[in-house]
Design an enzyme around this catalytic site. Structure first.
Site, mmCIF file in Angstrom:
data_model
loop_
_atom_site.group_PDB
_atom_site.id
_atom_site.type_symbol
_atom_site.label_atom_id
_atom_site.label_comp_id
_atom_site.label_asym_id
_atom_site.label_seq_id
_atom_site.Cartn_x
_atom_site.Cartn_y
_atom_site.Cartn_z
ATOM 1 N N HIS A 272 -49.176 74.098 -11.402
ATOM 2 C CA HIS A 272 -49.243 72.887 -10.595
ATOM 3 C C HIS A 272 -49.459 73.250 -9.124
ATOM 4 O O HIS A 272 -49.964 72.436 -8.348
ATOM 5 C CB HIS A 272 -47.948 72.074 -10.713
ATOM 6 C CG HIS A 272 -47.720 71.480 -12.058
ATOM 7 N ND1 HIS A 272 -47.033 72.123 -13.047
ATOM 8 C CD2 HIS A 272 -48.102 70.292 -12.593
ATOM 9 C CE1 HIS A 272 -46.985 71.356 -14.133
ATOM 10 N NE2 HIS A 272 -47.626 70.246 -13.878
ATOM 11 N N ASP B 145 -46.602 62.880 -22.168
ATOM 12 C CA ASP B 145 -45.896 64.151 -22.342
ATOM 13 C C ASP B 145 -44.466 63.829 -22.768
ATOM 14 O O ASP B 145 -43.581 63.658 -21.927
ATOM 15 C CB ASP B 145 -45.851 64.946 -21.033
ATOM 16 C CG ASP B 145 -47.208 65.446 -20.597
ATOM 17 O OD1 ASP B 145 -47.709 66.393 -21.209
ATOM 18 O OD2 ASP B 145 -47.774 64.887 -19.630
ATOM 19 N N ASP C 150 -55.665 70.410 -19.106
ATOM 20 C CA ASP C 150 -54.489 70.015 -18.351
ATOM 21 C C ASP C 150 -54.997 69.222 -17.145
ATOM 22 O O ASP C 150 -56.207 69.129 -16.905
ATOM 23 C CB ASP C 150 -53.700 71.261 -17.925
ATOM 24 C CG ASP C 150 -52.211 70.983 -17.782
ATOM 25 O OD1 ASP C 150 -51.835 69.804 -17.617
ATOM 26 O OD2 ASP C 150 -51.414 71.942 -17.819
ATOM 27 N N ARG D 48 -38.857 74.654 -22.149
ATOM 28 C CA ARG D 48 -39.885 73.860 -22.836
ATOM 29 C C ARG D 48 -40.480 74.639 -24.009
ATOM 30 O O ARG D 48 -41.175 74.061 -24.853
ATOM 31 C CB ARG D 48 -40.988 73.478 -21.851
ATOM 32 C CG ARG D 48 -40.500 72.631 -20.689
ATOM 33 C CD ARG D 48 -41.557 72.525 -19.596
ATOM 34 N NE ARG D 48 -42.739 71.821 -20.059
ATOM 35 C CZ ARG D 48 -43.906 71.843 -19.425
ATOM 36 N NH1 ARG D 48 -44.071 72.570 -18.331
ATOM 37 N NH2 ARG D 48 -44.930 71.149 -19.905
ATOM 38 N N ARG E 46 -40.938 61.384 -20.692
ATOM 39 C CA ARG E 46 -41.262 60.276 -19.790
ATOM 40 C C ARG E 46 -40.486 59.012 -20.147
ATOM 41 O O ARG E 46 -40.247 58.167 -19.303
ATOM 42 C CB ARG E 46 -42.762 59.978 -19.838
ATOM 43 C CG ARG E 46 -43.679 61.176 -19.640
ATOM 44 C CD ARG E 46 -43.304 62.032 -18.463
ATOM 45 N NE ARG E 46 -44.273 63.095 -18.230
ATOM 46 C CZ ARG E 46 -43.998 64.232 -17.621
ATOM 47 N NH1 ARG E 46 -42.763 64.461 -17.180
ATOM 48 N NH2 ARG E 46 -44.924 65.147 -17.432
ATOM 49 N N LYS F 171 -50.147 73.186 -26.636
ATOM 50 C CA LYS F 171 -50.420 73.578 -25.249
ATOM 51 C C LYS F 171 -49.545 74.779 -24.873
ATOM 52 O O LYS F 171 -48.530 75.024 -25.519
ATOM 53 C CB LYS F 171 -50.176 72.403 -24.303
ATOM 54 C CG LYS F 171 -48.721 71.875 -24.240
ATOM 55 C CD LYS F 171 -48.637 70.659 -23.349
ATOM 56 C CE LYS F 171 -47.191 70.234 -23.151
ATOM 57 N NZ LYS F 171 -47.072 68.985 -22.385
ATOM 58 N N HIS F 172 -49.971 75.582 -23.891
ATOM 59 C CA HIS F 172 -51.162 75.507 -23.039
ATOM 60 C C HIS F 172 -52.014 76.720 -23.399
ATOM 61 O O HIS F 172 -51.654 77.838 -23.028
ATOM 62 C CB HIS F 172 -50.800 75.545 -21.571
ATOM 63 C CG HIS F 172 -49.761 74.518 -21.163
ATOM 64 N ND1 HIS F 172 -48.400 74.684 -21.369
ATOM 65 C CD2 HIS F 172 -49.901 73.296 -20.569
ATOM 66 C CE1 HIS F 172 -47.749 73.629 -20.904
ATOM 67 N NE2 HIS F 172 -48.624 72.767 -20.410
#
Length: 560
Positions: A199, A87, A272, A156, A95, A186-187
């Site tokens: 999450h 990601d 996901d 985002r 990351r 996404k998503h």
């Protein structure tokens, strides 16, 4: 694609059921070396790929070694080369942050306003990721952020306008895929209008089908038309699209019906993470892995736990052997996976060269790549020309929303600068490295600064200290960098700014992440939106506040 598809069929016919089901798993792991748990997993299960998180990253050079090591293990076991995914959205969700050209995030790119820069940022990111052996990026985010209370998407997203999100998304997809990476939209079909983080629980979007068509689906239709390689499903329940209470990831009506049949999507469908609470708590990761394949997913993402990865593999094998899932259904997904691995250079198209897969000779098939996918040229990570693109976008993104006092540019006077520090607000953020303070960035621009930093949870307890510094006789002006003050936990930030405003000194508020902070601080007479607090953004904010560059950004969302 036709040649890759034909050769994929040749290879598919020679694969065992275990090999085929392994291709449908994408697994995360702990550690920075190709050893330990991930080596054991690759030895025991012929998985299709891995995903990197910050826990797997020390440096770009280490990531490159890790990628080569993982591909070497897969090759040594006679397995197909791996998808190596990440990601790397840019901005606050990335990351790999050091030793590369980290690009601004999507809302900052939209605020800067250049489609050409959106393409170039993606292409540069793609080239640098590719140089580290990464071949799939879970970006761009095509969710339309039209809900200020959204806890997980926010900056985002490219913004709230469907057509603008579609345009920026398509240019990002083209940039990544021109660098020979698989881009992932996404998503699907849209996570932007939620006030729950998937999450943590299962969000529900109750809009009717007409509204979903008019808003949420617009950028995904554009991505399909642009030939996006992969589409990531959302762990969200859309009653208008699915009669049963099933999240999109587990819904045949949405994945096989809407996405495949109605929208005509022929690329990869990846889930996901199946360990997110929206799935794990309500359905269980292992059972949900089987349900996702039944629904139409090609690639099942299990990001953290080796036990769940092994159990999901076993459950899928059992589902086919028991007749719950037909092998024909498995073959449909594996053929797509082989076709796109060939498209992205993981498999060579050598029809006359035999390939050893799982220790057997396979004739007239795609041969395994002899090493990690080859680079046409060596990419210099963090190249100056790449960094110049990131800097240009960052500087053009800084947005002046209001300056009712004519406070800007800041005067060359003693200035109290309070930076509310970056915090992890969602699992998507992961491990954030604290940026330089806004005060230090302003000091670098020549301002005399009293530089104070406070964590979001300590604003209330530190307010007396902060107010005392603001009341000091030498302090003539105040700048406060907020961080997600619009969130319910942002009450202390809002109260502090109210008390600072009553001191009678000029106060400028800079939103270091969510531009919606203004909704929580409506009496801010000077307000700047910056969309992120990475080091480059801090430099750009400081230069704009001191008049060294103009405020060039435009809000991609409404602040009403």
């Amino acid at each position: 694609m036709m040649e890759q598809n034909q050769s994929g069929r040749s290879l598919l016919k020679q694969m065992t059921l275990r090999e085929k089901i392994g291709q449908m798993l994408l697994c995360g792991f702990h550690g920075t070396e190709a050893s330990g748990d991930i080596e054991r997993l690759l030895t025991e299960v012929p998985i299709g790929g891995v995903i990197y998180f910050a826990r797997n990253v020390e440096s770009p050079e280490q990531v490159e070694r890790l990628s080569k090591g993982l591909q070497h293990i897969a090759r040594g076991r006679g397995n197909l080369p791996l998808w190596i995914s990440i990601d790397q959205e840019g901005g606050m969700v990335a990351r790999i942050t050091e030793g590369i050209s980290l690009m601004p995030g999507q809302m900052a790119i939209a605020a800067a306003g250049s489609l050409e820069d959106a393409y170039e940022a993606a292409r540069i990111s793609g080239l640098e990721l590719k140089s580290m052996g990464i071949n799939m990026n879970f970006a761009p985010v095509l969710d339309i952020n039209n809900n200020p209370a959204n806890p997980v998407i926010g900056v985002r997203s490219f913004g709230e306008e469907p057509e603008a999100v579609a345009e920026f998304g398509v240019h990002t997809i083209r940039g990544l895929q021109d660098a020979c990476l698989a881009a992932t939209a996404k998503h699907f079909p849209g996570h932007g209008d939620t006030d729950i983080d998937s999450h943590l629980d299962l969000p529900v979007i109750a809009h009717g089908r007409e509204r979903v068509e008019r808003v949420e689906l617009v950028p995904f239709r554009a991505a399909i038309a642009a030939g996006v390689d992969a589409m990531m499903s959302a762990h969200i329940y859309f009653p208008a699209l699915e009669p049963q209470r099933l999240p999109v990831t587990l819904s045949p009506a949405v994945l096989s019906g809407l996405l495949r049949k109605e929208l005509g999507y022929e690329g990869l469908i990846v889930t996901d993470c199946m360990e997110m609470d929206a799935i794990a708590v309500h359905y269980g990761t292992v059972e949900a892995a089987v349900m996702a394949v039944e629904a139409g997913a090609d690639l099942v993402l299990i990001s953290h736990t080796a036990k769940l990865q092994r159990e999901s593999f076993g459950a899928l094998v059992q589902a086919v052997e028991s007749g719950r899932i037909s092998e024909k259904r498995i073959d449909e997904s594996v053929l797509r996976l082989l076709t796109y691995k060939a498209k992205r250079g993981l498999l060579r198209m050598d029809a006359d060269e035999p390939a050893a897969v799982a220790g057997r000779e396979k004739d007239n098939a795609m041969s395994l790549a002899a090493a990690a996918p080859e680079q046409a040229e060596r990419v210099e990570r963090g190249d100056r020309s790449h960094l110049d693109v990131a800097r240009r976008i960052s500087e053009n993104s800084i947005t002046l929303v209001r300056d009712e006092e004519g406070m800007l540019p800041l005067k060359l006077e003693r200035t109290l600068v309070i930076t509310v520090a970056t915090e992890v607000t969602t699992i998507a953020d992961e491990q954030l490295v604290q940026a330089p303070t806004l005060g230090s960035a302003l000091a670098d621009c020549g301002l005399e600064v009293v530089d104070l930093t406070v964590s979001p949870e300590d604003v209330a307890s530190d307010s007396a200290r902060l107010l005392q510094a603001a009341e000091a006789e030498g302090v003539k002006q105040i700048v406060v960098g907020t961080y997600n003050a619009v969130n319910p936990s942002g009450d202390p930030q809002r109260r502090l700014i109210g008390r600072l405003n009553r001191l009678g000194k000029p106060v400028a508020v800079v939103a270091l992440r969510s531009p919606y902070d203004l909704l929580a601080i409506p009496d801010a007479s000077v307000y700047v939106a910056a969309y992120e607090s990475r080091p480059l953004a801090m430099q750009s904010i400081a230069r704009a506040l001191t008049g060294q560059i103009p405020f060039a950004g435009k809000l991609p969302v409404s602040l009403k």
